[in-house]
Design an enzyme around this catalytic site. Structure first.
Site, PDB file in Angstrom:
ATOM      1  N   ILE A   4       0.810  -1.220   0.000  1.00 53.17           N
ATOM      2  CA  ILE A   4       0.000   0.000   0.000  1.00 53.17           C
ATOM      3  C   ILE A   4       0.845   1.273   0.000  1.00 53.17           C
ATOM      4  O   ILE A   4       0.352   2.336  -0.308  1.00 53.17           O
ATOM      5  CB  ILE A   4      -1.050   0.036   1.139  1.00 53.17           C
ATOM      6  CG1 ILE A   4      -0.403  -0.184   2.506  1.00 53.17           C
ATOM      7  CG2 ILE A   4      -2.150  -0.976   0.900  1.00 53.17           C
ATOM      8  CD1 ILE A   4      -1.394   0.009   3.657  1.00 53.17           C
ATOM      9  N   LYS A   5       2.138   1.145   0.361  1.00 52.89           N
ATOM     10  CA  LYS A   5       2.976   2.351   0.307  1.00 52.89           C
ATOM     11  C   LYS A   5       4.445   1.968   0.165  1.00 52.89           C
ATOM     12  O   LYS A   5       4.902   1.000   0.759  1.00 52.89           O
ATOM     13  CB  LYS A   5       2.777   3.175   1.596  1.00 52.89           C
ATOM     14  CG  LYS A   5       3.238   4.614   1.421  1.00 52.89           C
ATOM     15  CD  LYS A   5       3.193   5.382   2.736  1.00 52.89           C
ATOM     16  CE  LYS A   5       4.179   6.537   2.683  1.00 52.89           C
ATOM     17  NZ  LYS A   5       4.564   6.997   4.026  1.00 52.89           N
ATOM     18  N   GLY A   7       8.028   3.712   0.635  1.00 55.05           N
ATOM     19  CA  GLY A   7       8.795   4.874   1.082  1.00 55.05           C
ATOM     20  C   GLY A   7      10.262   4.737   0.718  1.00 55.05           C
ATOM     21  O   GLY A   7      10.654   3.757   0.077  1.00 55.05           O
ATOM     22  N   ALA A   8      11.076   5.729   1.123  1.00 49.74           N
ATOM     23  CA  ALA A   8      12.505   5.689   0.823  1.00 49.74           C
ATOM     24  C   ALA A   8      13.179   4.557   1.589  1.00 49.74           C
ATOM     25  O   ALA A   8      14.142   3.967   1.139  1.00 49.74           O
ATOM     26  CB  ALA A   8      13.164   7.017   1.174  1.00 49.74           C
ATOM     27  N   GLU A   9      12.611   4.226   2.751  1.00 51.60           N
ATOM     28  CA  GLU A   9      13.279   3.263   3.607  1.00 51.60           C
ATOM     29  C   GLU A   9      12.502   1.956   3.783  1.00 51.60           C
ATOM     30  O   GLU A   9      13.094   0.915   3.998  1.00 51.60           O
ATOM     31  CB  GLU A   9      13.483   3.906   4.986  1.00 51.60           C
ATOM     32  CG  GLU A   9      14.660   3.372   5.727  1.00 51.60           C
ATOM     33  CD  GLU A   9      14.660   3.834   7.181  1.00 51.60           C
ATOM     34  OE1 GLU A   9      15.331   3.177   7.974  1.00 51.60           O
ATOM     35  OE2 GLU A   9      13.989   4.820   7.522  1.00 51.60           O
ATOM     36  N   ALA A  10      11.190   2.064   3.712  1.00 52.11           N
ATOM     37  CA  ALA A  10      10.379   0.892   4.030  1.00 52.11           C
ATOM     38  C   ALA A  10       9.194   0.743   3.078  1.00 52.11           C
ATOM     39  O   ALA A  10       8.780   1.699   2.430  1.00 52.11           O
ATOM     40  CB  ALA A  10       9.874   0.991   5.464  1.00 52.11           C
ATOM     41  N   LYS A  21      -6.613  -8.702   9.994  1.00 53.23           N
ATOM     42  CA  LYS A  21      -6.088  -7.794   8.973  1.00 53.23           C
ATOM     43  C   LYS A  21      -4.979  -6.961   9.627  1.00 53.23           C
ATOM     44  O   LYS A  21      -5.224  -6.291  10.643  1.00 53.23           O
ATOM     45  CB  LYS A  21      -7.225  -6.870   8.519  1.00 53.23           C
ATOM     46  CG  LYS A  21      -7.095  -6.371   7.108  1.00 53.23           C
ATOM     47  CD  LYS A  21      -8.402  -5.691   6.730  1.00 53.23           C
ATOM     48  CE  LYS A  21      -8.299  -4.967   5.415  1.00 53.23           C
ATOM     49  NZ  LYS A  21      -9.514  -4.193   5.148  1.00 53.23           N
ATOM     50  N   ASP A 121       8.327  12.509  12.437  1.00 54.00           N
ATOM     51  CA  ASP A 121       7.575  12.815  11.207  1.00 54.00           C
ATOM     52  C   ASP A 121       6.112  13.098  11.557  1.00 54.00           C
ATOM     53  O   ASP A 121       5.198  12.491  11.008  1.00 54.00           O
ATOM     54  CB  ASP A 121       7.699  11.641  10.222  1.00 54.00           C
ATOM     55  CG  ASP A 121       7.258  12.016   8.809  1.00 54.00           C
ATOM     56  OD1 ASP A 121       7.156  13.220   8.513  1.00 54.00           O
ATOM     57  OD2 ASP A 121       6.998  11.107   8.005  1.00 54.00           O
TER      58      ASP A 121
END
Lengths: 207, 328
Positions: A4-5, A7-10, A21, A121
């Site tokens: 679902i996403k 990122g730069a790291e994960a 779920k 963040d």
């Protein structure tokens, strides 16, 4: 598992865990780091994130429940929050609701900071409203610190996020009010925020 | 339009003569001399004396190389900061003399931004994140909302400074970076060192101390290897975060440490993995050089910036984000 996403790291996946779920957050391999170093960094950070989330819970801030930490795969398995992102809903709600939420945000950050937790963040995208409760997610950039500089950077990021994404100028004021009421060192941190803002760093491009 | 640019922020005195026709950057000459201390690090006064001594020679050499008459020069640019006071003042004085003598306008250029602008001019990248790595400076810079902003930087010493200090302790000549690079190629064993990334910032002093503790216990090649791998991975990580944060898909290298082939490789892999493009100008324009000052001076001048002589006072702590960007 459904991604679902990214990122730069994960990478964040939606998955099934014993009929539940869940969210799986996996720290990805970096080809630019040699293997020994890459393994060590990802392992340390996976552990640190899980520990910070537990510390946040202890401090009275709602976070997803951690079901499993898979060190070998650099994964954290956590509760899937089927709620609303604050970013998406806050502008649509009544002034009264907005004030309630902003005060809750301020109190939560005060509790985190008072307990030596820097989220790293804090934006309204990383806050979820579910079952009449405010949850904080993504402690991936978080650190343990009691420095006012780190607290200031944390708060400044939220200020930028509010300025950029939300119309109502009062929102951040309410956050600050409640932050001050709930945290003895708040005044000094807010002074830091002004100094950090003048440096003009940590600017965020808003999607 | 032709500009003569003088670089003199630290160990290098350089002169570049650059012609700008349209948006094209035509380098007519780029000569320099580097001060190398006999022992220890840079002594600011000694470095400034070195610059004074070599300036007249490289001035003649650059004019000759460019094959122009000194009267053809339309603009004098110099590095106004940041840097070591005595070095900056030497370059500034030379620039003021030339400006008065030739009756041509003078303009002071921010050294860090010059690294970025010359990279853009020579590699063809348009809106990059710059990883600027030199002796004194370690910054991640990108253009946003009218300014070049520093998204990440070192919290203590520059990466080059870290390498030089380590080199000095184990008896390598200054600058130690190239030697460490050579020795590191023989290293095989990774020794665990602190990995210090804080958001988009980095810190190197802890790694330096840790390496120095290892000197008597481990092979030099393994220490050099581990030192490079650790520091460069940190740099790749903060550069990547800045790219994700600013949503830019070009990465540009600048500064003397960027001559390191292993660093180039690491940054290239990072860029490839995130489908971004990697840019790196030739070594001559990575290290401190006069051409980058001349080129940035031209951009500033053509966009309407003017400086009076009284405004050419050097700024040792000139910050990247203080500069008004009128040419973008």
């Amino acid at each position: 598992m459904e991604i679902i996403k990214r990122g730069a790291e994960a990478e964040i996946y939606l998955a099934d865990w014993h009929g539940r779920k869940v969210i799986v957050k996996r720290r990805i391999k970096k080809g630019y780091r040699i293997k020994e170093l890459d393994e060590r960094i990802r392992e340390q950070r996976t552990k640190r994130e899980a520990l910070l989330m537990m510390a946040a819970r202890k401090a009275g801030v709602s976070v997803p429940i951690i079901y499993d930490v898979r060190i070998k795969d650099k994964e954290i398995v956590m509760q899937y929050l089927n709620g609303e992102r604050i970013k998406d809903v806050i502008d649509l709600k009544s002034q009264q609701w907005q004030k309630k939420i902003c005060r809750e945000i301020g109190r939560s950050i005060a509790n985190l900071h008072e307990n030596g937790i820097i989220h790293g963040d804090i934006t309204t995208s990383n806050m979820i409203w579910m079952h009449e409760k405010l949850y904080f997610i993504d402690f991936g950039l978080g650190i343990k610190s009691i420095e006012n500089e780190d607290r200031g950077v944390d708060l400044h990021l939220l200020m930028e996020a509010f300025k950029a994404a939300h119309k109502n100028k009062n929102l951040f004021q309410w956050v600050l009010e409640s932050y001050e009421e709930n945290f003895d060192e708040a005044k000094e941190v807010i002074k830091k925020v002004e100094e950090i803002a003048r440096r003009g760093r940590y600017m965020r491009r808003v999607a | 339009m032709i500009c003569l640019g003088i670089e003199g922020t630290a160990h290098t005195i350089g002169i570049g003569i650059v012609e700008k026709s349209g948006s094209k950057c035509n380098i007519l000459a780029n000569v320099s001399r580097m001060y190398k201390p006999e022992k220890g690090g840079i002594h600011p006064r000694e470095a400034a004396n070195h610059h004074v001594k070599h300036f007249p020679k490289i001035l003649l050499e650059s004019i000759e190389k460019a094959d122009i008459n000194i009267k053809d020069i339309d603009l004098i640019a110099f590095s106004i900061g940041p840097g070591l006071g005595p070095c900056l003042r030497t370059a500034a004085t030379a620039a003021r003399v030339l400006s008065l003598m030739l009756k041509k306008p003078i303009i002071g250029v921010n050294h860090c931004i010059a690294h970025l602008e010359i990279g853009r001019a020579l590699t063809g990248c348009i809106d990059p994140v710059l990883l600027y790595v030199s002796g004194g400076n370690t910054q991640v810079i990108a253009f946003m909302e009218g300014k070049y902003r520093v998204f990440g930087e070192t919290l203590d010493i520059g990466i080059g400074n870290c390498l030089d200090k380590f080199g000095r302790e184990v008896g390598l000549p200054f600058p130690a970076g190239p030697e460490i690079e050579k020795i590191a190629r023989k290293g095989k064993k990774y020794l665990s060192l602190p990995y210090s990334v804080k958001g988009m910032d980095v810190a190197f002093s802890g790694i330096l101390t840790a390496c120095l503790h290892l000197v008597k216990k481990e092979k030099l090649e393994d220490i050099c290897y581990s030192l490079q791998e650790t520091c460069f991975s940190m740099l790749a990580e903060v550069a990547e975060r800045a790219m994700a944060h600013t949503e830019k898909d070009e990465i540009l290298l600048g500064g003397g440490v960027a001559c390191n082939k292993r660093l180039q490789e690491i940054i290239r892999i990072m860029a490839t993995e995130r489908k971004a493009r990697f840019f790196c100008p030739p070594n001559e324009f990575l290290v401190d050089n006069g051409a980058m000052i001349a080129w940035t001076g031209l951009l500033m001048h053509e966009s309407g910036m003017k400086m009076k002589l009284e405004e050419t006072k050097v700024r040792q702590n000139y910050r990247t984000d203080e500069v008004e960007i009128t040419w973008r």
